[in-house]
Design a protein around this motif. Structure first.
Motif, PDB file in Angstrom:
ATOM      1  N   PRO A  52       0.833  -1.204   0.000  1.00 52.66           N
ATOM      2  CA  PRO A  52       0.000   0.000   0.000  1.00 52.66           C
ATOM      3  C   PRO A  52       0.867   1.252   0.000  1.00 52.66           C
ATOM      4  CG  PRO A  52      -0.018  -1.048   2.163  1.00 52.66           C
ATOM      5  CD  PRO A  52       0.655  -2.000   1.229  1.00 52.66           C
ATOM      6  N   ILE A  53       0.373   2.297  -0.614  1.00 58.39           N
ATOM      7  CA  ILE A  53       0.998   3.608  -0.849  1.00 58.39           C
ATOM      8  C   ILE A  53       2.289   3.512  -1.650  1.00 58.39           C
ATOM      9  CG2 ILE A  53      -0.045   4.544   1.264  1.00 58.39           C
ATOM     10  CD1 ILE A  53       2.894   4.826   2.337  1.00 58.39           C
ATOM     11  N   ASN A  54       2.550   2.353  -2.220  1.00 61.17           N
ATOM     12  CA  ASN A  54       3.731   2.169  -3.057  1.00 61.17           C
ATOM     13  C   ASN A  54       3.329   1.577  -4.409  1.00 61.17           C
ATOM     14  OD1 ASN A  54       6.518   2.417  -3.416  1.00 61.17           O
ATOM     15  ND2 ASN A  54       6.933   0.335  -2.707  1.00 61.17           N
ATOM     16  N   GLY A  55       2.048   1.696  -4.736  1.00 58.40           N
ATOM     17  CA  GLY A  55       1.523   1.008  -5.906  1.00 58.40           C
ATOM     18  C   GLY A  55       2.133   1.450  -7.219  1.00 58.40           C
ATOM     19  N   ALA A  56       2.365   2.749  -7.392  1.00 60.95           N
ATOM     20  CA  ALA A  56       2.893   3.235  -8.665  1.00 60.95           C
ATOM     21  C   ALA A  56       4.320   2.728  -8.883  1.00 60.95           C
ATOM     22  CB  ALA A  56       2.856   4.758  -8.704  1.00 60.95           C
ATOM     23  N   TYR A  57       5.136   2.806  -7.839  1.00 60.71           N
ATOM     24  CA  TYR A  57       6.519   2.319  -7.966  1.00 60.71           C
ATOM     25  C   TYR A  57       6.532   0.812  -8.188  1.00 60.71           C
ATOM     26  CZ  TYR A  57      11.314   1.084  -6.753  1.00 60.71           C
ATOM     27  OH  TYR A  57      12.592   0.564  -6.780  1.00 60.71           O
ATOM     28  N   CYS A  58       5.728   0.086  -7.409  1.00 56.58           N
ATOM     29  CA  CYS A  58       5.651  -1.368  -7.594  1.00 56.58           C
ATOM     30  C   CYS A  58       5.243  -1.703  -9.017  1.00 56.58           C
ATOM     31  CB  CYS A  58       4.648  -1.987  -6.616  1.00 56.58           C
ATOM     32  SG  CYS A  58       5.167  -1.973  -4.886  1.00 56.58           S
TER      33      CYS A  58
END
Length: 266
Positions: free
Chosen positions: A140-146
């Motif tokens: 969560p809150i890292n979706g774009a980078y992931c």
């Protein structure tokens, strides 16, 4: 791999890219160190230092032409340039996410398109894509980078199939958390969101900040030595985890329901 291979590395201003330059250069290879700002390479030992902005084709092709003019080949391409941003998908700035993808994903494609024709001429080569353990499971809150690092996994798999007959090997390196400027850059890119106390996701941001303080970070020099040992293998595997904490490594093997249960608890 024999010494005096020509090794082209992107994103060498700090972190793993910079340390990889040192390791390869110390082992007698011809190292081309690149960064968007060439001034950041001043104190770095390398055979050649060039400016490459992986978001600009003209910048890439000018550098490739100079490398071929000087050294007549490129044996190894390390696609290391990349960065991160944090933020819930509901809140992130789309332009910022697009800019990150332009470096992390399309930057790799641009470099491949410029370098592969040269490797095909010599009927050999290695392409090393620096991904992340975040490309193996989402947080969560890292979706774009992931998502950008999930894309690196897919690109690497497709490239390996496409380039097999050209005798060009492709692998993806999946590092865990490192002691580099990565998290400082992340904070600079994300603080407007993550420090907003009125955000619906403020509890996620606070938890993430606390968890990052507890992380055991691997020295980038240590990781670079491991990556070098991987790259010099005569036969590369599809992917390699490097400096990944045991708990992260285990999560990648869990079924989805268990993986999500653990991440929710965290």
């Amino acid at each position: 791999m024999k010494n005096n291979s020509v090794v082209l590395i992107t994103g060498c201003s700090t972190g793993i890219g910079r340390e990889l330059c040192k390791v390869f250069f110390d082992k007698g290879n011809t190292v081309v160190a690149t960064a968007r700002n060439a001034d950041s390479l001043k104190n770095l030992a390398a055979s050649l230092k060039l400016s490459i902005d992986v978001t600009k084709e003209a910048s890439i092709h000018a550098a490739i032409n100079e490398i071929i003019s000087r050294f007549h080949k490129i044996d190894i391409l390390v696609n290391n340039a990349g960065y991160s941003m944090r933020g819930a998908l509901e809140e992130i700035d789309i332009k910022s996410a697009r800019d990150m993808f332009d470096v992390n994903v399309f930057g790799i494609i641009r470099m491949v398109q410029a370098v592969v024709p040269e490797m095909r001429k010599q009927k050999s080569g290695k392409i090393i894509n620096i991904g992340s353990i975040s490309g193996k499971f989402a947080q969560p809150i890292n979706g774009a980078y992931c998502a950008s690092k999930f894309a690196v996994e897919a690109l690497s798999d497709a490239l390996r199939l496409e380039l097999h007959s050209s005798h060009i090997q492709v692998t993806v390196i999946e590092p865990g958390p490192m002691k580099t400027c990565f998290f400082k850059t992340l904070d600079n890119n994300s603080n407007d969101l993550t420090l907003n106390p009125n955000s619906y996701y403020s509890h996620f941001y606070e938890s993430d900040a606390q968890n990052r303080k507890k992380q055991n970070l691997t020295e980038s020099k240590e990781a670079a030595e491991i990556i070098n040992d991987i790259i010099v293998k005569s036969k590369l595997n599809a992917r390699y985890k490097v400096a990944v904490p045991f708990s992260y490594n285990m999560i990648t093997h869990f079924p989805d329901f268990l993986k999500e249960y653990i991440i929710k608890k965290r």
